[in-house]
Design a protein around this motif. Structure first.
Motif, PDB file in Angstrom:
ATOM      1  N   ASN A  11       0.606  -1.392  -0.158  1.00 23.47           N
ATOM      2  CA  ASN A  11      -0.177   0.001  -0.261  1.00 23.47           C
ATOM      3  C   ASN A  11       1.039   1.409  -0.110  1.00 23.47           C
ATOM      4  O   ASN A  11       0.476   2.377  -0.898  1.00 23.47           O
ATOM      5  CB  ASN A  11      -0.798  -0.050   1.257  1.00 23.47           C
ATOM      6  CG  ASN A  11      -2.155  -0.872   0.938  1.00 23.47           C
ATOM      7  OD1 ASN A  11      -2.682  -1.379  -0.275  1.00 23.47           O
ATOM      8  ND2 ASN A  11      -2.114  -1.798   2.444  1.00 23.47           N
ATOM      9  N   ILE A  12       2.182   1.146   1.059  1.00 20.92           N
ATOM     10  CA  ILE A  12       2.652   2.322   0.791  1.00 20.92           C
ATOM     11  C   ILE A  12       3.548   2.797  -0.275  1.00 20.92           C
ATOM     12  O   ILE A  12       3.815   3.456  -1.087  1.00 20.92           O
ATOM     13  CB  ILE A  12       3.614   2.153   2.508  1.00 20.92           C
ATOM     14  CG1 ILE A  12       3.130   2.620   3.444  1.00 20.92           C
ATOM     15  CG2 ILE A  12       5.132   3.185   1.801  1.00 20.92           C
ATOM     16  CD1 ILE A  12       3.777   2.236   4.364  1.00 20.92           C
ATOM     17  N   PHE A  13       3.902   1.347  -1.221  1.00 16.92           N
ATOM     18  CA  PHE A  13       4.748   1.813  -2.199  1.00 16.92           C
ATOM     19  C   PHE A  13       3.161   1.661  -3.367  1.00 16.92           C
ATOM     20  O   PHE A  13       4.050   3.375  -4.318  1.00 16.92           O
ATOM     21  CB  PHE A  13       5.200   0.534  -2.976  1.00 16.92           C
ATOM     22  CG  PHE A  13       5.447   0.369  -4.109  1.00 16.92           C
ATOM     23  CD1 PHE A  13       7.341   0.950  -4.306  1.00 16.92           C
ATOM     24  CD2 PHE A  13       4.912   0.068  -5.318  1.00 16.92           C
ATOM     25  CE1 PHE A  13       7.581   0.903  -6.121  1.00 16.92           C
ATOM     26  CE2 PHE A  13       5.501   0.083  -6.440  1.00 16.92           C
ATOM     27  CZ  PHE A  13       6.652   0.794  -7.102  1.00 16.92           C
ATOM     28  N   LEU A  14       2.176   1.250  -3.479  1.00 16.28           N
ATOM     29  CA  LEU A  14       1.274   1.968  -4.652  1.00 16.28           C
ATOM     30  C   LEU A  14       1.474   3.318  -4.832  1.00 16.28           C
ATOM     31  O   LEU A  14       0.442   4.671  -5.347  1.00 16.28           O
ATOM     32  CB  LEU A  14       0.322   1.309  -4.298  1.00 16.28           C
ATOM     33  CG  LEU A  14      -0.053  -0.062  -4.862  1.00 16.28           C
ATOM     34  CD1 LEU A  14      -0.847  -0.768  -4.550  1.00 16.28           C
ATOM     35  CD2 LEU A  14       1.137   0.354  -6.265  1.00 16.28           C
ATOM     36  N   GLY A  15       0.897   3.928  -3.116  1.00 16.81           N
ATOM     37  CA  GLY A  15       0.103   5.513  -2.921  1.00 16.81           C
ATOM     38  C   GLY A  15       2.170   5.577  -2.983  1.00 16.81           C
ATOM     39  O   GLY A  15       1.555   7.272  -3.783  1.00 16.81           O
ATOM     40  N   ALA A  16       3.321   6.084  -3.008  1.00 18.84           N
ATOM     41  CA  ALA A  16       3.946   6.767  -3.439  1.00 18.84           C
ATOM     42  C   ALA A  16       4.410   7.222  -5.112  1.00 18.84           C
ATOM     43  O   ALA A  16       4.676   7.821  -5.595  1.00 18.84           O
ATOM     44  CB  ALA A  16       5.362   6.504  -2.666  1.00 18.84           C
ATOM     45  N   SER A  19       1.408   9.185  -6.129  1.00 22.11           N
ATOM     46  CA  SER A  19       2.165  10.813  -6.169  1.00 22.11           C
ATOM     47  C   SER A  19       3.390  10.729  -7.078  1.00 22.11           C
ATOM     48  O   SER A  19       3.280  11.638  -7.557  1.00 22.11           O
ATOM     49  CB  SER A  19       2.495  10.381  -4.226  1.00 22.11           C
ATOM     50  OG  SER A  19       1.678  10.508  -3.763  1.00 22.11           O
ATOM     51  N   GLU A  20       4.235   9.579  -7.438  1.00 22.18           N
ATOM     52  CA  GLU A  20       4.895   9.995  -8.495  1.00 22.18           C
ATOM     53  C   GLU A  20       3.827   9.932  -9.981  1.00 22.18           C
ATOM     54  O   GLU A  20       4.684  11.579 -10.471  1.00 22.18           O
ATOM     55  CB  GLU A  20       6.406   9.175  -8.215  1.00 22.18           C
ATOM     56  CG  GLU A  20       7.132   9.089  -9.543  1.00 22.18           C
ATOM     57  CD  GLU A  20       7.704  10.484  -9.378  1.00 22.18           C
ATOM     58  OE1 GLU A  20       9.346  10.318 -10.754  1.00 22.18           O
ATOM     59  OE2 GLU A  20       7.731  10.976  -7.686  1.00 22.18           O
ATOM     60  N   LEU A  21       2.891   9.597 -10.157  1.00 21.84           N
ATOM     61  CA  LEU A  21       2.835   9.962 -10.665  1.00 21.84           C
ATOM     62  C   LEU A  21       1.895  11.335 -11.594  1.00 21.84           C
ATOM     63  O   LEU A  21       2.055  11.742 -12.813  1.00 21.84           O
ATOM     64  CB  LEU A  21       1.660   8.599 -11.897  1.00 21.84           C
ATOM     65  CG  LEU A  21       2.192   6.854 -12.211  1.00 21.84           C
ATOM     66  CD1 LEU A  21       1.743   6.022 -11.717  1.00 21.84           C
ATOM     67  CD2 LEU A  21       2.980   7.010 -13.793  1.00 21.84           C
ATOM     68  N   ALA A  22       1.414  11.386 -10.850  1.00 22.92           N
ATOM     69  CA  ALA A  22       0.327  12.351 -10.494  1.00 22.92           C
ATOM     70  C   ALA A  22       1.471  13.452 -10.941  1.00 22.92           C
ATOM     71  O   ALA A  22       1.055  14.758 -11.869  1.00 22.92           O
ATOM     72  CB  ALA A  22      -0.005  12.030  -9.037  1.00 22.92           C
TER      73      ALA A  22
END
Length: 298
Positions: free
Chosen positions: A279-284, A287-290
């Motif tokens: 979950n933390i990796f996917l959140g990061a 955010s990076e893609l955004a």
């Protein structure tokens, strides 16, 4: 059956001896022996053949390993599900990603992710083949392809359309194609995984054979060949967005066709007991893609 007894059984089965399991569990060997005896009494079977020199699983012990593992994992999953999620990730994140996307997006974001999560480690397989994440014991796969029906859980992270590009030097020398038919007069760089280039014409997806002068298994190799002026190549946006931004590659728009719209997908083995590190990796990553989308035209 008591969970400490089950965890002790798994430790002994893995370590191969009572003393090694005791060191692993940070208890005295006598405590390990008592827990195994208690579990055997509870089950009514002998789980290990024990001599002064060796310790091996009985047939009943081998059969019980799968049940013990399931019970232990369910207990860990319940704790993860019910406990407040920590703000940082720990453990080993085992994942796979397409080579081009991994090189252009995932690897550049890892220093910040690892700095923010000192107890996290990442095992990253960059591969353009579709990996069996269950069979390989992976936490996560990032995929860029139309998703087929699957028992796996897939979450769309964002768009990643295909595009045709080439170096300015190649286009200056050979001209820029304006229609699909004009592609036939150009050198093309192909991927073995994409035998035909997919185009959308009047709302219909068609696949057109391209005579490639160079064909490779690697997205990075195709990108490098295009940068070297060897021809046109079809990749996805996030494979080449940095090169499109700095002008070392130029996107080609055809008048009579548009490109297939792909997406970035996160694929996990199950919706239940998702590790916090995932979950933390996917959140990061989201955010990076955004952030990248704000600064680059998709």
């Amino acid at each position: 059956m008591l969970l400490p007894d089950i965890r002790t059984f798994l430790a002994v089965a893995s370590a191969g001896s009572l003393s090694a399991a005791a060191r692993q569990l940070d208890v005295v060997p006598m405590q390990v022996s008592r827990r195994i005896a208690s579990l055997e009494e509870d089950l009514g079977v002998r789980l290990f053949h024990r001599t002064t020199r060796s310790l091996t699983l009985t047939a009943e012990g081998e059969a019980f390993v799968a049940y013990a593992t399931a019970i232990s994992e369910a207990e860990a999953g319940a704790r993860a599900e019910l406990s407040p999620l920590p703000k940082t990730a720990s453990g080993v994140l085992r994942m796979t990603a397409p080579s081009g996307f991994g090189q252009s997006v995932v690897l550049p974001m890892l220093p910040g992710l690892l700095a923010a999560n000192p107890s996290l480690r990442v095992d990253l397989d960059l591969s353009d083949r579709q990996v069996d994440i269950v069979g390989q014991g992976l936490d996560l796969a990032l995929r860029i392809a139309p998703m087929e029906d699957s028992e796996l859980v897939a979450k769309k992270l964002g768009p990643n359309p295909r595009l045709i590009c080439a170096s300015p030097g190649y286009l200056e020398k050979h001209g820029q194609p304006a229609t699909m038919s004009e592609l036939d007069g150009h050198s093309c760089i192909g991927l073995f995984a994409v035998k035909r280039w997919p185009f959308v014409v009047d709302g219909e997806l068609i696949r057109r054979r391209i005579e490639a002068r160079l064909t490779t298994t690697s997205v990075e190799a195709a990108r490098t060949a295009a940068l070297q002026g060897l021809g046109l190549t079809m990749l996805t946006y996030w494979d080449v967005f940095r090169q499109l931004t700095d002008g070392s590659l130029v996107q080609i728009h055809l008048q009579d066709a548009s490109m297939e719209k792909l997406s970035i997908w996160a694929v996990i083995p199950s919706r239940r007991y998702v590790p916090n590190r995932v979950n933390i990796f996917l959140g990061a990553l989201q955010s990076e893609l955004a952030e990248l989308t704000r600064t680059h035209t998709l």
